[in-house]
Write an enzyme that holds these catalytic residues in place. Structure first.
Site, PDB file in Angstrom:
ATOM      1  N   TYR A 135      79.859 -17.710 -14.431  1.00  0.00           N
ATOM      2  CA  TYR A 135      79.977 -18.610 -13.286  1.00  0.00           C
ATOM      3  C   TYR A 135      81.169 -18.315 -12.375  1.00  0.00           C
ATOM      4  O   TYR A 135      81.284 -18.913 -11.315  1.00  0.00           O
ATOM      5  CB  TYR A 135      80.074 -20.067 -13.789  1.00  0.00           C
ATOM      6  N   LYS A 203      76.576 -15.168 -28.739  1.00  0.00           N
ATOM      7  CA  LYS A 203      75.677 -14.034 -29.000  1.00  0.00           C
ATOM      8  C   LYS A 203      76.547 -12.871 -29.462  1.00  0.00           C
ATOM      9  O   LYS A 203      76.674 -11.846 -28.790  1.00  0.00           O
ATOM     10  CB  LYS A 203      74.909 -13.708 -27.698  1.00  0.00           C
ATOM     11  N   ASP A 236      69.871 -17.610 -29.341  1.00  0.00           N
ATOM     12  CA  ASP A 236      68.408 -17.642 -29.477  1.00  0.00           C
ATOM     13  C   ASP A 236      68.006 -18.499 -30.681  1.00  0.00           C
ATOM     14  O   ASP A 236      67.103 -19.330 -30.604  1.00  0.00           O
ATOM     15  CB  ASP A 236      67.802 -16.224 -29.548  1.00  0.00           C
ATOM     16  N   ASP A 260      74.560 -24.272 -20.049  1.00  0.00           N
ATOM     17  CA  ASP A 260      73.621 -24.730 -19.012  1.00  0.00           C
ATOM     18  C   ASP A 260      72.202 -24.728 -19.571  1.00  0.00           C
ATOM     19  O   ASP A 260      71.457 -25.696 -19.416  1.00  0.00           O
ATOM     20  CB  ASP A 260      73.720 -23.792 -17.800  1.00  0.00           C
ATOM     21  N   ASP A 264      69.493 -28.130 -21.085  1.00  0.00           N
ATOM     22  CA  ASP A 264      68.180 -28.545 -20.573  1.00  0.00           C
ATOM     23  C   ASP A 264      67.225 -28.768 -21.748  1.00  0.00           C
ATOM     24  O   ASP A 264      66.401 -29.683 -21.729  1.00  0.00           O
ATOM     25  CB  ASP A 264      67.587 -27.515 -19.587  1.00  0.00           C
TER      26      ASP A 264
HETATM   27  C1  IPM Z   1      73.872 -28.053 -14.071  1.00  0.00           C
HETATM   28  C2  IPM Z   1      73.306 -27.245 -12.935  1.00  0.00           C
HETATM   29  C3  IPM Z   1      74.407 -26.399 -12.305  1.00  0.00           C
HETATM   30  C4  IPM Z   1      74.935 -25.435 -13.359  1.00  0.00           C
HETATM   31  C5  IPM Z   1      74.004 -25.645 -11.034  1.00  0.00           C
HETATM   32  C6  IPM Z   1      73.330 -26.535 -10.035  1.00  0.00           C
HETATM   33  C7  IPM Z   1      75.184 -24.960 -10.420  1.00  0.00           C
HETATM   34  O1  IPM Z   1      72.244 -26.459 -13.379  1.00  0.00           O
HETATM   35  O2  IPM Z   1      74.781 -28.860 -13.815  1.00  0.00           O
HETATM   36  O3  IPM Z   1      73.389 -27.922 -15.196  1.00  0.00           O
HETATM   37  O4  IPM Z   1      74.394 -24.329 -13.528  1.00  0.00           O
HETATM   38  O5  IPM Z   1      75.895 -25.789 -14.030  1.00  0.00           O
HETATM   39 MN    MN Z   2      71.641 -26.874 -15.446  1.00  0.00          MN
END
Ligand code: IPM
Ligand code: MN
Ligand code: NAD
Length: 369
Positions: A135, A203, A236, A260, A264
């Site tokens: 990042y 990893k 993984d 990140d 999710d």
């Molecule tokens: C998150 C988002 C951000 C990230 C993006 C929008 C920059 O996906 O907050 O998870 O990758 O951190």
């Molecule tokens: Mn994200």
């Protein structure tokens, strides 16, 4: 009087933020906390109107705030990265919000896509390093647009940056162990004196340099926390285990990029993007921390009034925790828990037919009761 900077942002951002602010207002009235709300006109509309993403004067005004609430950024009319990097990541970096704290907790009454798993199985917190890795924007492009194009984007990992992230994660594991059932510990682990667990995700089998550093830092810090059981997963395998055995996890520490991605998955385990909250934390408090839902601007449902406000409302709870107002934070979580357990009203992402405002109103009423 504490000042809360508010960036509603784009898409569903303003829709969920408006409800989150109602909740904040109610809790502050109940607990006699005095917050001054300072709004910031930042995001796609401002950019399209003026070409500005985060003017210096605005950033300085943000810096004066005690905490920041952000809805979401990102808009199909704006090239990818402009707002995400120029606004969101810039704040995370410039304000040294080096921890991205992402609790993953399945509330009773919410369906997880995992068969035969329930609230007792899904209750972990991911500590995502938030200031380094891929990042940082190190790299560049050569011979752009030609068949010989070269694109390099480098992951930066510093010992100091990894150490401070891991220290936070170990402390989090210690703090969680004080107040709850120990997760992922076998009876033998408990008999051996372990209280709390920290799993590191990286990893090391391929990224031997960058993640070799993470592994050494982890192994060297672990003896300072003898009561915390440590273990390690390749990313993984972590993705697999989040799905097959989420009950194995308590606190998870990982780098920015993997964090990140795995959060999710974490969001989905707890019912989806509509319920996942997060905090971008500056533990030393040299600048404000920022609290936001894990989800983005959700262009597919923006403007329809059906975005789930729970993630934004729970983010207010995380902010109150950070500011030291734990009773209010606990009551927000309890009110959310009550509404989710009741089964209705809920937004379409959770299988209901209600709108953003209906859900927020129910949470508001649960808080008032
Ligand atoms: C998150 C988002 C951000 C990230 C993006 C929008 C920059 O996906 O907050 O998870 O990758 O951190
Ligand atoms: Mn994200
Ligand atoms: P997204 O999180 O916006 O949406 C993914 C899916 O989740 C969509 O189907 C959406 O409808 C659903 N969803 C998200 N929030 C919801 C809510 N509150 N209630 C119900 N459903 C919800 O991710 P995306 O589509 O990949 O990204 C859209 C934009 O948001 C992009 O510009 C991206 O860069 C940006 N983004 C911003 C942030 C942030 O501001 N922190 C985070 C992620 C993505």
């Amino acid at each position: 009087m504490q000042t809360i900077g508010v960036i509603e942002g784009d898409g569903v951002g303003p829709e969920v933020m408006s409800e989150a602010l109602h909740v904040l207002e109610l809790v502050s009235r109940q607990d006699q906390l005095a917050f001054h709300i300072e709004r910031f006109d930042l995001g796609a509309e401002r950019y399209l109107r003026t070409g500005e993403v985060l003017p210096e004067a605005e950033q300085e005004r943000l810096r004066q705030c005690d905490a920041i609430l952000l809805g979401a950024v990102g808009d199909p009319r704006v090239p990818p990265g402009v707002l995400e990097k120029g606004l969101l990541l810039k704040i995370r970096f410039d304000f040294a919000q080096y921890i991205n704290l992402r609790p993953v907790r399945l509330y009773e009454g919410v369906d997880t896509p995992l068969k035969a798993k329930g609230p007792n199985d899904i209750d972990m917190v991911v500590v995502r390093e938030n200031n380094e890795d891929l990042y940082v924007g190190a790299g560049g492009v050569l011979r752009k647009g030609t068949p010989e194009e070269v694109a390099i984007q480098t992951s930066m990992n510093t010992r100091a940056g990894v150490d401070r992230c891991l220290r936070y994660a170990f402390e989090k594991a210690r703090a969680r162990a004080k107040e709850r059932v120990f997760r992922g510990l076998s009876e033998a682990d408990k008999a051996a004196g372990f209280r709390g667990q920290l799993s590191m995700v990286a990893k090391t089998n391929v990224l031997t340099e960058a993640h070799g550093l993470w592994m050494r830092a982890f192994n060297e810090m672990a003896p300072l926390y003898p009561e915390i059981k440590t273990n390690y997963y390749h990313v993984d395998a972590c993705c697999m285990r989040f799905v097959t055995n989420p009950e194995w996890f308590d606190v998870v520490a990982t780098n920015n990029m993997f964090g990140d991605i795995i959060t999710d998955i974490g969001a989905v385990l707890q019912g989806g993007m509509g319920v996942a909250a997060s905090g971008n934390i500056n533990p030393e408090r040299t600048a404000p921390s920022m609290f936001e839902p894990v989800h983005g601007s959700a262009p597919d449902i923006a403007g329809k009034g059906i975005a789930n406000p729970v993630a934004a409302i729970l983010s207010v709870g995380l902010m109150l925790d950070h500011l030291g107002y734990h009773p209010g934070a606990e009551r927000i979580r309890a009110a959310v828990a009550r509404v989710l357990k009741a089964g209705t009203p809920r937004t379409p992402d959770l299988g209901g037919t209600a709108g953003t405002k209906d859900v927020a109103k129910a949470i508001f009423e649960a808080l008032s009761a």
